[in-house]
Design a protein around this motif. Structure first.
Motif, PDB file in Angstrom:
ATOM      1  N   VAL A 140       0.778  -0.981  -0.252  1.00 55.61           N
ATOM      2  CA  VAL A 140      -0.162   0.139  -0.159  1.00 55.61           C
ATOM      3  C   VAL A 140       0.955   1.517  -0.001  1.00 55.61           C
ATOM      4  O   VAL A 140       1.627   1.231   0.629  1.00 55.61           O
ATOM      5  N   TYR A 141       0.198   2.371  -1.301  1.00 61.00           N
ATOM      6  CA  TYR A 141       1.317   3.299  -0.768  1.00 61.00           C
ATOM      7  C   TYR A 141       0.260   4.660  -0.271  1.00 61.00           C
ATOM      8  O   TYR A 141      -1.139   4.449  -0.800  1.00 61.00           O
ATOM      9  N   LEU A 142       0.736   4.978   0.980  1.00 58.93           N
ATOM     10  CA  LEU A 142       0.590   6.645   1.326  1.00 58.93           C
ATOM     11  C   LEU A 142       0.269   7.389   1.163  1.00 58.93           C
ATOM     12  O   LEU A 142       1.658   7.561   0.234  1.00 58.93           O
ATOM     13  N   HIS A 143      -0.262   8.567   0.750  1.00 62.09           N
ATOM     14  CA  HIS A 143      -0.726   9.698  -0.112  1.00 62.09           C
ATOM     15  C   HIS A 143      -0.732  10.482   0.379  1.00 62.09           C
ATOM     16  O   HIS A 143      -1.559  10.842   0.897  1.00 62.09           O
ATOM     17  N   VAL A 144      -0.119  11.090   1.044  1.00 64.16           N
ATOM     18  CA  VAL A 144       0.828  11.852   2.152  1.00 64.16           C
ATOM     19  C   VAL A 144       0.942  13.479   1.447  1.00 64.16           C
ATOM     20  O   VAL A 144       1.622  13.921   0.876  1.00 64.16           O
ATOM     21  N   LYS A 145      -0.258  14.244   1.940  1.00 67.00           N
ATOM     22  CA  LYS A 145       0.386  15.783   2.254  1.00 67.00           C
ATOM     23  C   LYS A 145       0.508  16.780   3.643  1.00 67.00           C
ATOM     24  O   LYS A 145       0.970  17.524   3.296  1.00 67.00           O
ATOM     25  N   GLU A 146       0.212  16.121   4.263  1.00 66.19           N
ATOM     26  CA  GLU A 146       0.524  17.170   5.718  1.00 66.19           C
ATOM     27  C   GLU A 146       1.265  16.561   6.536  1.00 66.19           C
ATOM     28  O   GLU A 146       1.891  15.296   6.111  1.00 66.19           O
ATOM     29  N   MET A 147       2.675  17.905   7.097  1.00 71.30           N
ATOM     30  CA  MET A 147       3.730  17.362   7.571  1.00 71.30           C
ATOM     31  C   MET A 147       3.423  16.006   8.617  1.00 71.30           C
ATOM     32  O   MET A 147       3.955  16.006   8.779  1.00 71.30           O
ATOM     33  N   LYS A 148       2.305  16.307   9.754  1.00 75.64           N
ATOM     34  CA  LYS A 148       2.425  15.804  10.630  1.00 75.64           C
ATOM     35  C   LYS A 148       1.963  13.961  10.197  1.00 75.64           C
ATOM     36  O   LYS A 148       2.712  12.837  10.859  1.00 75.64           O
ATOM     37  N   ASP A 149       1.573  14.044   9.488  1.00 78.79           N
ATOM     38  CA  ASP A 149       1.847  12.526   7.868  1.00 78.79           C
ATOM     39  C   ASP A 149       3.062  12.216   8.014  1.00 78.79           C
ATOM     40  O   ASP A 149       3.691  10.827   8.027  1.00 78.79           O
ATOM     41  N   VAL A 150       4.081  13.171   7.124  1.00 79.40           N
ATOM     42  CA  VAL A 150       5.365  12.921   6.873  1.00 79.40           C
ATOM     43  C   VAL A 150       6.294  12.758   8.348  1.00 79.40           C
ATOM     44  O   VAL A 150       6.678  11.525   8.481  1.00 79.40           O
ATOM     45  N   TRP A 151       5.884  13.611   9.246  1.00 81.65           N
ATOM     46  CA  TRP A 151       6.228  12.749  10.824  1.00 81.65           C
ATOM     47  C   TRP A 151       6.056  11.640  11.193  1.00 81.65           C
ATOM     48  O   TRP A 151       7.001  11.347  11.615  1.00 81.65           O
ATOM     49  N   ASP A 152       4.777  11.323  11.361  1.00 88.75           N
ATOM     50  CA  ASP A 152       3.977  10.404  11.828  1.00 88.75           C
ATOM     51  C   ASP A 152       4.945   9.124  10.653  1.00 88.75           C
ATOM     52  O   ASP A 152       4.977   7.941  11.600  1.00 88.75           O
ATOM     53  N   ALA A 153       4.995   8.944   9.170  1.00 90.06           N
ATOM     54  CA  ALA A 153       5.659   7.768   8.708  1.00 90.06           C
ATOM     55  C   ALA A 153       6.675   7.559   8.743  1.00 90.06           C
ATOM     56  O   ALA A 153       6.932   6.308   9.092  1.00 90.06           O
ATOM     57  N   ILE A 154       6.944   8.932   9.141  1.00 90.63           N
ATOM     58  CA  ILE A 154       9.061   8.142   9.474  1.00 90.63           C
ATOM     59  C   ILE A 154       9.104   7.774  10.767  1.00 90.63           C
ATOM     60  O   ILE A 154       9.640   6.576  11.562  1.00 90.63           O
ATOM     61  N   TYR A 155       8.327   8.180  12.206  1.00 91.77           N
ATOM     62  CA  TYR A 155       8.580   7.827  13.557  1.00 91.77           C
ATOM     63  C   TYR A 155       8.006   6.766  13.241  1.00 91.77           C
ATOM     64  O   TYR A 155       8.284   6.103  14.317  1.00 91.77           O
TER      65      TYR A 155
END
Length: 358
Positions: free
Chosen positions: A36-51
């Motif tokens: 599954v590929y996440l479609h990330v737009k918000e910085m909180k979601d980028v942060w969450d994906a890394i963490y």
């Protein structure tokens, strides 16, 4: 040995959809059952994906952070360079807080900041475009770096060898090829007939879920073993070399990598098996003197007690110690393979020379 090359379709774990202001991230927490590929737009979601390790692997984290910082800056409504810089620093600081151990995160963010500063005096559109170009170059450069690491590491290996690896340092952890898996892919292309033993890598099972999955997808001969089986496969003569990636290398060669790596190195030393660390220069931190200076991230208790089970597999409220990484002492490392060559002990002398190579 067969000289015919077979090109594999490498899986990209991080991609930019600039037209839709979106970062595409392969959610590695769902592998191997779902792709599954996440479609990330918000910085909180980028942060969450890394963490949360939805994107993981030091180079891939750096690529995701660079793209995220670009998209976060692109979304700014600033009217002046100074206002844009304020927004840029805010996003950069936020993303930097997601993973304290992986040096590539900070390397990529700092590189983006250097490019931002170089563009001072240009239009805001030009500054944002420069950041996009820099993020793309970080990704393209990592692909070149991984292939070069693979070629240098392959020179240390022989046909038909058994190779043990821990965690995942493959194509989904980087732009392409991986670091520790790069020589395996290149060897597969050239008919080396390697047999890979992949530690499952508790507690997050990156070896079982990710390494075994991507190698099997590529047609590589891979056997999954539990972490505590490494000793017996070494004793039985099934392993001729160990290849691992890393999250940070200190100036003296001490190396932080996924928890359990140091134990593998100790076993390899005991059985006289070479232990190779595959590291891009961006992961080598010459300002960090020894492994004692590397911050070790502690993670949630449930990763051990309940995350992978239908019912909890530990007593309720039992004390849990869950370090994400350990540090392999430089004395246990046979060589550190970079894109510019192979560094041997003493590493405090050989590693700086790697940076001087063209």
């Amino acid at each position: 040995m067969e000289n015919n090359r077979t090109e594999f379709t490498m899986i990209q774990s991080v991609m930019l959809d600039d037209a839709n202001d979106t970062l595409l991230i392969l959610d590695q927490t769902l592998l191997p059952n779902e792709k599954v590929y996440l479609h990330v737009k918000e910085m909180k979601d980028v942060w969450d994906a890394i963490y949360k390790l939805k994107v993981r692997g030091a180079p891939a984290i750096g690529i995701a952070a660079a793209y995220g910082l670009y998209l976060g800056t692109k979304a700014s409504k600033a009217n002046t360079y100074q206002e844009l810089q304020k927004d840029f620093i805010e996003v950069k600081t936020y993303l930097a807080s997601s993973r304290p151990t992986a040096v590539n995160l900070f390397w990529a963010l700092n590189r983006m900041e250097n490019r931002f500063l170089q563009e001072a005096g240009k239009t805001l559109a030009a500054v944002k475009e420069a950041l996009r170009q820099e993020a793309e170059e970080i990704r393209e450069e990592d692909e070149r770096v991984c292939e070069s690491i693979g070629k240098h590491a392959l020179s240390l290996l022989k046909e038909n060898w058994g190779i043990l690896t821990h965690c995942n340092a493959g194509t989904i952890a980087t732009a392409k090829y991986g670091t520790a898996l790069a020589p395996i892919y290149l060897g597969q292309e050239q008919g080396y007939n390697f047999k890979i033993y992949a530690d499952e890598t508790r507690p997050l099972l990156q070896g079982a879920r990710l390494t075994a999955w991507e190698l099997k997808e590529a047609g590589v001969d891979v056997t999954l073993i539990c972490d505590n089986m490494s000793s017996i496969v070494m004793k039985e003569g099934k392993v001729q070399a160990v290849l691992v990636g890393c999250d940070r290398v200190a100036a003296n060669g001490d190396t932080a990598n996924k928890i359990g790596t140091s134990g593998v190195a100790i076993l390899a030393k005991h059985y006289g098996i070479p232990f190779y660390v595959c590291s891009p220069l961006s992961t080598i931190d010459l300002e960090c003197k020894t492994g004692d200076d590397i911050h070790i991230e502690l993670r949630a208790d449930e990763e051990i007690t309940s995350q992978w089970y239908e019912k909890p597999m530990a007593p309720k409220d039992v004390q849990v110690y869950n370090p994400a990484f350990d540090v392999t002492d430089h004395s246990l490392i046979t060589a550190i393979v970079t894109q510019n060559g192979i560094a041997y002990a003493p590493f405090d002398e050989s590693l700086p020379k790697m940076f001087a190579q063209k």
